[in-house]
Motif scaffolding. Structure first.
Motif, PDB file in Angstrom:
ATOM      1  N   GLY A  29       0.786  -1.228   0.000  1.00  0.00           N
ATOM      2  CA  GLY A  29       0.000   0.000   0.000  1.00  0.00           C
ATOM      3  C   GLY A  29       0.817   1.276   0.000  1.00  0.00           C
ATOM      4  O   GLY A  29       2.039   1.252   0.063  1.00  0.00           O
ATOM      5  N   PRO A  30       0.123   2.394  -0.076  1.00  0.00           N
ATOM      6  CA  PRO A  30       0.784   3.689  -0.034  1.00  0.00           C
ATOM      7  C   PRO A  30       1.365   3.963   1.359  1.00  0.00           C
ATOM      8  O   PRO A  30       1.010   3.297   2.332  1.00  0.00           O
ATOM      9  CB  PRO A  30      -0.339   4.673  -0.366  1.00  0.00           C
ATOM     10  CG  PRO A  30      -1.591   3.963   0.006  1.00  0.00           C
ATOM     11  CD  PRO A  30      -1.325   2.503  -0.187  1.00  0.00           C
ATOM     12  N   TRP A  40      -5.751  -2.336   9.023  1.00  0.00           N
ATOM     13  CA  TRP A  40      -5.910  -2.904   7.686  1.00  0.00           C
ATOM     14  C   TRP A  40      -6.946  -4.010   7.720  1.00  0.00           C
ATOM     15  O   TRP A  40      -6.994  -4.813   8.654  1.00  0.00           O
ATOM     16  CB  TRP A  40      -4.594  -3.506   7.195  1.00  0.00           C
ATOM     17  CG  TRP A  40      -3.543  -2.513   6.877  1.00  0.00           C
ATOM     18  CD1 TRP A  40      -3.206  -2.044   5.637  1.00  0.00           C
ATOM     19  CD2 TRP A  40      -2.656  -1.860   7.779  1.00  0.00           C
ATOM     20  NE1 TRP A  40      -2.178  -1.150   5.723  1.00  0.00           N
ATOM     21  CE2 TRP A  40      -1.821  -1.008   7.039  1.00  0.00           C
ATOM     22  CE3 TRP A  40      -2.498  -1.892   9.164  1.00  0.00           C
ATOM     23  CZ2 TRP A  40      -0.845  -0.222   7.614  1.00  0.00           C
ATOM     24  CZ3 TRP A  40      -1.525  -1.104   9.745  1.00  0.00           C
ATOM     25  CH2 TRP A  40      -0.708  -0.282   8.962  1.00  0.00           C
ATOM     26  N   ASP A  51      -8.866  -6.777  -2.428  1.00  0.00           N
ATOM     27  CA  ASP A  51      -8.926  -5.365  -2.067  1.00  0.00           C
ATOM     28  C   ASP A  51      -8.599  -5.198  -0.591  1.00  0.00           C
ATOM     29  O   ASP A  51      -9.106  -5.927   0.254  1.00  0.00           O
ATOM     30  CB  ASP A  51     -10.312  -4.799  -2.353  1.00  0.00           C
ATOM     31  CG  ASP A  51     -10.582  -4.693  -3.841  1.00  0.00           C
ATOM     32  OD1 ASP A  51      -9.645  -4.359  -4.583  1.00  0.00           O
ATOM     33  OD2 ASP A  51     -11.724  -4.927  -4.258  1.00  0.00           O
ATOM     34  N   VAL A  66      -8.153   4.612   2.703  1.00  0.00           N
ATOM     35  CA  VAL A  66      -7.754   4.284   1.339  1.00  0.00           C
ATOM     36  C   VAL A  66      -8.086   2.825   1.064  1.00  0.00           C
ATOM     37  O   VAL A  66      -8.189   2.009   1.971  1.00  0.00           O
ATOM     38  CB  VAL A  66      -6.251   4.537   1.076  1.00  0.00           C
ATOM     39  CG1 VAL A  66      -5.885   5.991   1.221  1.00  0.00           C
ATOM     40  CG2 VAL A  66      -5.387   3.677   1.970  1.00  0.00           C
ATOM     41  N   SER A  67      -8.234   2.528  -0.211  1.00  0.00           N
ATOM     42  CA  SER A  67      -8.349   1.135  -0.628  1.00  0.00           C
ATOM     43  C   SER A  67      -7.356   0.930  -1.765  1.00  0.00           C
ATOM     44  O   SER A  67      -7.069   1.846  -2.531  1.00  0.00           O
ATOM     45  CB  SER A  67      -9.774   0.811  -1.083  1.00  0.00           C
ATOM     46  OG  SER A  67     -10.131   1.574  -2.211  1.00  0.00           O
ATOM     47  N   TYR A  68      -6.796  -0.272  -1.832  1.00  0.00           N
ATOM     48  CA  TYR A  68      -5.839  -0.610  -2.874  1.00  0.00           C
ATOM     49  C   TYR A  68      -5.862  -2.106  -3.074  1.00  0.00           C
ATOM     50  O   TYR A  68      -6.380  -2.862  -2.257  1.00  0.00           O
ATOM     51  CB  TYR A  68      -4.443  -0.089  -2.544  1.00  0.00           C
ATOM     52  CG  TYR A  68      -3.881  -0.537  -1.216  1.00  0.00           C
ATOM     53  CD1 TYR A  68      -3.092  -1.672  -1.108  1.00  0.00           C
ATOM     54  CD2 TYR A  68      -4.131   0.193  -0.061  1.00  0.00           C
ATOM     55  CE1 TYR A  68      -2.586  -2.078   0.103  1.00  0.00           C
ATOM     56  CE2 TYR A  68      -3.626  -0.212   1.153  1.00  0.00           C
ATOM     57  CZ  TYR A  68      -2.853  -1.340   1.234  1.00  0.00           C
ATOM     58  OH  TYR A  68      -2.360  -1.737   2.448  1.00  0.00           O
ATOM     59  N   ARG A  69      -5.299  -2.538  -4.169  1.00  0.00           N
ATOM     60  CA  ARG A  69      -5.279  -3.951  -4.530  1.00  0.00           C
ATOM     61  C   ARG A  69      -4.017  -4.591  -3.981  1.00  0.00           C
ATOM     62  O   ARG A  69      -2.916  -4.110  -4.235  1.00  0.00           O
ATOM     63  CB  ARG A  69      -5.339  -4.069  -6.049  1.00  0.00           C
ATOM     64  CG  ARG A  69      -5.286  -5.441  -6.615  1.00  0.00           C
ATOM     65  CD  ARG A  69      -6.513  -6.247  -6.661  1.00  0.00           C
ATOM     66  NE  ARG A  69      -7.741  -5.606  -7.072  1.00  0.00           N
ATOM     67  CZ  ARG A  69      -8.884  -6.272  -7.129  1.00  0.00           C
ATOM     68  NH1 ARG A  69      -8.906  -7.546  -6.858  1.00  0.00           N
ATOM     69  NH2 ARG A  69      -9.980  -5.679  -7.462  1.00  0.00           N
ATOM     70  N   LYS A  71      -1.217  -7.320  -4.027  1.00  0.00           N
ATOM     71  CA  LYS A  71      -0.636  -8.124  -5.093  1.00  0.00           C
ATOM     72  C   LYS A  71       0.073  -9.329  -4.528  1.00  0.00           C
ATOM     73  O   LYS A  71       0.552  -9.357  -3.481  1.00  0.00           O
ATOM     74  CB  LYS A  71       0.321  -7.281  -5.896  1.00  0.00           C
ATOM     75  CG  LYS A  71      -0.415  -6.097  -6.500  1.00  0.00           C
ATOM     76  CD  LYS A  71       0.440  -5.412  -7.516  1.00  0.00           C
ATOM     77  CE  LYS A  71      -0.125  -4.134  -7.974  1.00  0.00           C
ATOM     78  NZ  LYS A  71      -1.168  -3.949  -8.737  1.00  0.00           N
TER      79      LYS A  71
END
Length: 71
Positions: A29-30, A40, A51, A66-69, A71
């Motif tokens: 993540g960022p 989280w 997600d 925030v949301s992010y993928r 990997k």
């Protein structure tokens, strides 16, 4: 939930506990906002390409969401 909401009201709406895959979630993540404490969560079972939802708190308020993928 909106940035600026009280930490207690936001945490009251989140699932109890945090994901056991926290380290992996942080890596993808960022950057976390300086001076904040983050939580989280994954949208399902924590497998690849899920997600991630991150909620960061500072001074008793929601400072960032925030949301992010993953990997």
């Amino acid at each position: 939930m909106r940035v600026g909401d009280s930490e207690s009201s936001v945490r009251g709406r989140l699932p109890s506990g945090e994901s056991f895959v926290k380290a992996a979630l942080k890596e993808g993540g960022p950057a976390e906002p300086a001076g904040s404490v983050c939580a989280w969560y994954v949208s399902s079972d924590g497998k690849a390409d899920e997600d991630v939802l991150r909620f960061c708190f500072k001074d008793g308020k929601l400072a960032e969401k925030v949301s992010y993928r993953m990997k």
